[in-house]
Design an enzyme around this catalytic site. Structure first.
Site, PDB file in Angstrom:
ATOM      1  N   GLY A 207       0.881  -1.170   0.000  1.00 18.22           N
ATOM      2  CA  GLY A 207       0.000   0.000   0.000  1.00 18.22           C
ATOM      3  C   GLY A 207       0.911   1.210   0.000  1.00 18.22           C
ATOM      4  O   GLY A 207       1.866   1.266  -0.769  1.00 18.22           O
ATOM      5  N   GLU A 208       0.663   2.125   0.886  1.00 17.92           N
ATOM      6  CA  GLU A 208       1.516   3.308   1.002  1.00 17.92           C
ATOM      7  C   GLU A 208       1.901   3.421   2.482  1.00 17.92           C
ATOM      8  O   GLU A 208       1.038   3.657   3.326  1.00 17.92           O
ATOM      9  CB  GLU A 208       0.736   4.530   0.510  1.00 17.92           C
ATOM     10  CG  GLU A 208       1.592   5.711   0.158  1.00 17.92           C
ATOM     11  CD  GLU A 208       2.619   5.406  -0.937  1.00 17.92           C
ATOM     12  OE1 GLU A 208       2.272   4.753  -1.942  1.00 17.92           O
ATOM     13  OE2 GLU A 208       3.783   5.805  -0.766  1.00 17.92           O
TER      14      GLU A 208
ATOM     15  N   CYS B 180       6.263  -5.205   0.634  1.00 23.07           N
ATOM     16  CA  CYS B 180       6.414  -3.867   0.070  1.00 23.07           C
ATOM     17  C   CYS B 180       6.219  -2.797   1.155  1.00 23.07           C
ATOM     18  O   CYS B 180       7.077  -2.654   2.014  1.00 23.07           O
ATOM     19  CB  CYS B 180       5.487  -3.721  -1.124  1.00 23.07           C
ATOM     20  SG  CYS B 180       6.108  -2.531  -2.300  1.00 23.07           S
TER      21      CYS B 180
ATOM     22  N   ARG C 237      12.618   3.723   0.183  1.00 22.65           N
ATOM     23  CA  ARG C 237      11.313   3.746  -0.488  1.00 22.65           C
ATOM     24  C   ARG C 237      11.456   4.179  -1.950  1.00 22.65           C
ATOM     25  O   ARG C 237      12.340   4.971  -2.285  1.00 22.65           O
ATOM     26  CB  ARG C 237      10.372   4.722   0.227  1.00 22.65           C
ATOM     27  CG  ARG C 237      10.041   4.301   1.637  1.00 22.65           C
ATOM     28  CD  ARG C 237       9.141   5.316   2.307  1.00 22.65           C
ATOM     29  NE  ARG C 237       7.869   5.420   1.623  1.00 22.65           N
ATOM     30  CZ  ARG C 237       7.036   6.456   1.737  1.00 22.65           C
ATOM     31  NH1 ARG C 237       7.351   7.494   2.506  1.00 22.65           N
ATOM     32  NH2 ARG C 237       5.889   6.476   1.094  1.00 22.65           N
TER      33      ARG C 237
ATOM     34  N   ILE D  63       5.882  -3.264  -7.424  1.00 21.22           N
ATOM     35  CA  ILE D  63       5.062  -2.064  -7.667  1.00 21.22           C
ATOM     36  C   ILE D  63       5.595  -0.929  -6.798  1.00 21.22           C
ATOM     37  O   ILE D  63       5.497  -0.981  -5.568  1.00 21.22           O
ATOM     38  CB  ILE D  63       3.576  -2.323  -7.330  1.00 21.22           C
ATOM     39  CG1 ILE D  63       3.035  -3.518  -8.131  1.00 21.22           C
ATOM     40  CG2 ILE D  63       2.740  -1.066  -7.602  1.00 21.22           C
ATOM     41  CD1 ILE D  63       1.663  -3.993  -7.682  1.00 21.22           C
ATOM     42  N   ARG D  64       6.168   0.070  -7.417  1.00 17.20           N
ATOM     43  CA  ARG D  64       6.775   1.195  -6.688  1.00 17.20           C
ATOM     44  C   ARG D  64       7.564   0.660  -5.482  1.00 17.20           C
ATOM     45  O   ARG D  64       7.386   1.081  -4.343  1.00 17.20           O
ATOM     46  CB  ARG D  64       5.719   2.217  -6.254  1.00 17.20           C
ATOM     47  CG  ARG D  64       4.941   2.785  -7.454  1.00 17.20           C
ATOM     48  CD  ARG D  64       4.069   3.948  -7.047  1.00 17.20           C
ATOM     49  NE  ARG D  64       4.898   5.048  -6.594  1.00 17.20           N
ATOM     50  CZ  ARG D  64       4.657   5.772  -5.497  1.00 17.20           C
ATOM     51  NH1 ARG D  64       3.625   5.499  -4.730  1.00 17.20           N
ATOM     52  NH2 ARG D  64       5.449   6.754  -5.172  1.00 17.20           N
TER      53      ARG D  64
ATOM     54  N   HIS E 130       5.352  -8.502  -4.411  1.00 16.28           N
ATOM     55  CA  HIS E 130       3.985  -8.833  -3.984  1.00 16.28           C
ATOM     56  C   HIS E 130       3.640 -10.293  -4.288  1.00 16.28           C
ATOM     57  O   HIS E 130       2.951 -10.559  -5.294  1.00 16.28           O
ATOM     58  CB  HIS E 130       2.988  -7.929  -4.721  1.00 16.28           C
ATOM     59  CG  HIS E 130       3.026  -6.514  -4.261  1.00 16.28           C
ATOM     60  ND1 HIS E 130       2.219  -6.039  -3.258  1.00 16.28           N
ATOM     61  CD2 HIS E 130       3.791  -5.482  -4.664  1.00 16.28           C
ATOM     62  CE1 HIS E 130       2.475  -4.760  -3.055  1.00 16.28           C
ATOM     63  NE2 HIS E 130       3.429  -4.395  -3.898  1.00 16.28           N
TER      64      HIS E 130
ATOM     65  N   GLU F  53       1.425 -12.069  -3.120  1.00 18.19           N
ATOM     66  CA  GLU F  53      -0.039 -12.275  -3.091  1.00 18.19           C
ATOM     67  C   GLU F  53      -0.675 -12.022  -4.459  1.00 18.19           C
ATOM     68  O   GLU F  53      -1.835 -12.360  -4.671  1.00 18.19           O
ATOM     69  CB  GLU F  53      -0.673 -11.383  -2.001  1.00 18.19           C
ATOM     70  CG  GLU F  53      -0.798  -9.896  -2.316  1.00 18.19           C
ATOM     71  CD  GLU F  53       0.519  -9.116  -2.216  1.00 18.19           C
ATOM     72  OE1 GLU F  53       1.579  -9.728  -1.996  1.00 18.19           O
ATOM     73  OE2 GLU F  53       0.462  -7.874  -2.385  1.00 18.19           O
TER      74      GLU F  53
HETATM   75  N1  GLN Z   1       5.882   3.018  -2.510  1.00 13.29           N
HETATM   76  C1  GLN Z   1       5.180   2.486  -1.378  1.00 13.29           C
HETATM   77  C2  GLN Z   1       5.728   3.061  -0.056  1.00 13.29           C
HETATM   78  O1  GLN Z   1       6.657   3.759  -0.050  1.00 13.29           O
HETATM   79  C3  GLN Z   1       5.211   0.982  -1.342  1.00 13.29           C
HETATM   80  C4  GLN Z   1       4.546   0.425  -2.586  1.00 13.29           C
HETATM   81  C5  GLN Z   1       3.816  -0.872  -2.395  1.00 13.29           C
HETATM   82  O2  GLN Z   1       3.504  -1.294  -1.266  1.00 13.29           O
HETATM   83  N2  GLN Z   1       3.481  -1.487  -3.499  1.00 13.29           N
HETATM   84  O3  GLN Z   1       5.221   2.831   0.979  1.00 13.29           O
END
Ligand code: GLN
Length: 205
Positions: free
Chosen positions: A51-52, A82, A109, A137-138, A173, A175
């Site tokens: 997530g973030e 992540c 990050r 993903i990011r 990820h 999942e």
């Molecule tokens: N970029 C997100 C962060 O800094 C992590 C990305 C993710 O969980 N897919 O928290």
């Protein structure tokens, strides 16, 4: 030994918690979605999803959730993917932010830049001979690991799947892939902790 069924919680404040719940249910394990601090009480292990991480922290700063979660991960198994890995880390970079400090790594990050910030790779791991699909993903990048940290997979010489005692973390990820090996490893860790290795902090004896 306890007779209550083994239960794994999935932190469900934000992010892709439902994909983790489905992966664990495919392994036949009872799951609960954790949205309140007191819901940590009845579970044997916890998944902290992607997530973030900064948004997670905003939610966790309410109702003493962060302190309760810190206590939980200092004694019980936890698996972060992540953003979840960022929350478990001892040191967070780019920018620095509070964390649970349960896993002796430094993690940066959004470390892969805009061009390749999301990608899918097949990679070798120590979880068997078949390569594992890894969805990034990011993604963050693990830049330092402490002595007690075991590296289970790497991408371009940086760890992407690590374990330190009862704590497991992936910068990708699992999942989102059909391969259940990483969730199976976490389930085995939770079973092992429940069957007698639950004391003594984050170390499987
Ligand atoms: N970029 C997100 C962060 O800094 C992590 C990305 C993710 O969980 N897919 O928290």
């Amino acid at each position: 030994m306890s007779t209550t069924p083994l239960t794994i919680g999935v932190l469900a404040l934000q992010g892709d918690f439902d994909a983790h719940r489905r992966a664990l249910e495919r392994l036949g394990v009872r799951t609960v979605l954790v949205r309140k601090p007191e819901e940590l009480d009845g579970i044997d292990g916890l998944v902290i999803p992607g997530g973030e991480s900064s948004t997670f922290l905003k939610f966790l700063e309410r109702e003493g959730f962060l302190e309760k979660l810190r206590d939980f991960v200092s004694t019980k198994p936890a698996f972060g993917t992540c953003a979840g890995a960022i929350l478990l880390a001892k040191e967070v970079l780019n920018p620095s932010q509070p964390s649970l400090g349960a896993l002796d790594i430094a993690i940066r990050r959004n470390a892969y830049g805009r061009q390749i910030d999301s990608s899918i790779m097949m990679s070798a791991t120590s979880l068997g001979t078949e390569p594992l699909e890894m969805v990034f993903i990011r993604a963050p990048r693990i830049e330092r690991t402490g002595k007690s940290v075991e590296v289970l997979a790497e991408r371009e010489d940086h760890p992407v799947l690590v374990r330190d005692g009862k704590i497991l973390a992936a910068t990708f990820h699992p999942e989102l892939s059909s391969d259940l090996r990483v969730h199976q490893l976490f389930l085995d860790m939770v079973k092992q902790a429940r069957n007698g290795n639950a004391s003594g902090g984050n170390r499987l004896e």
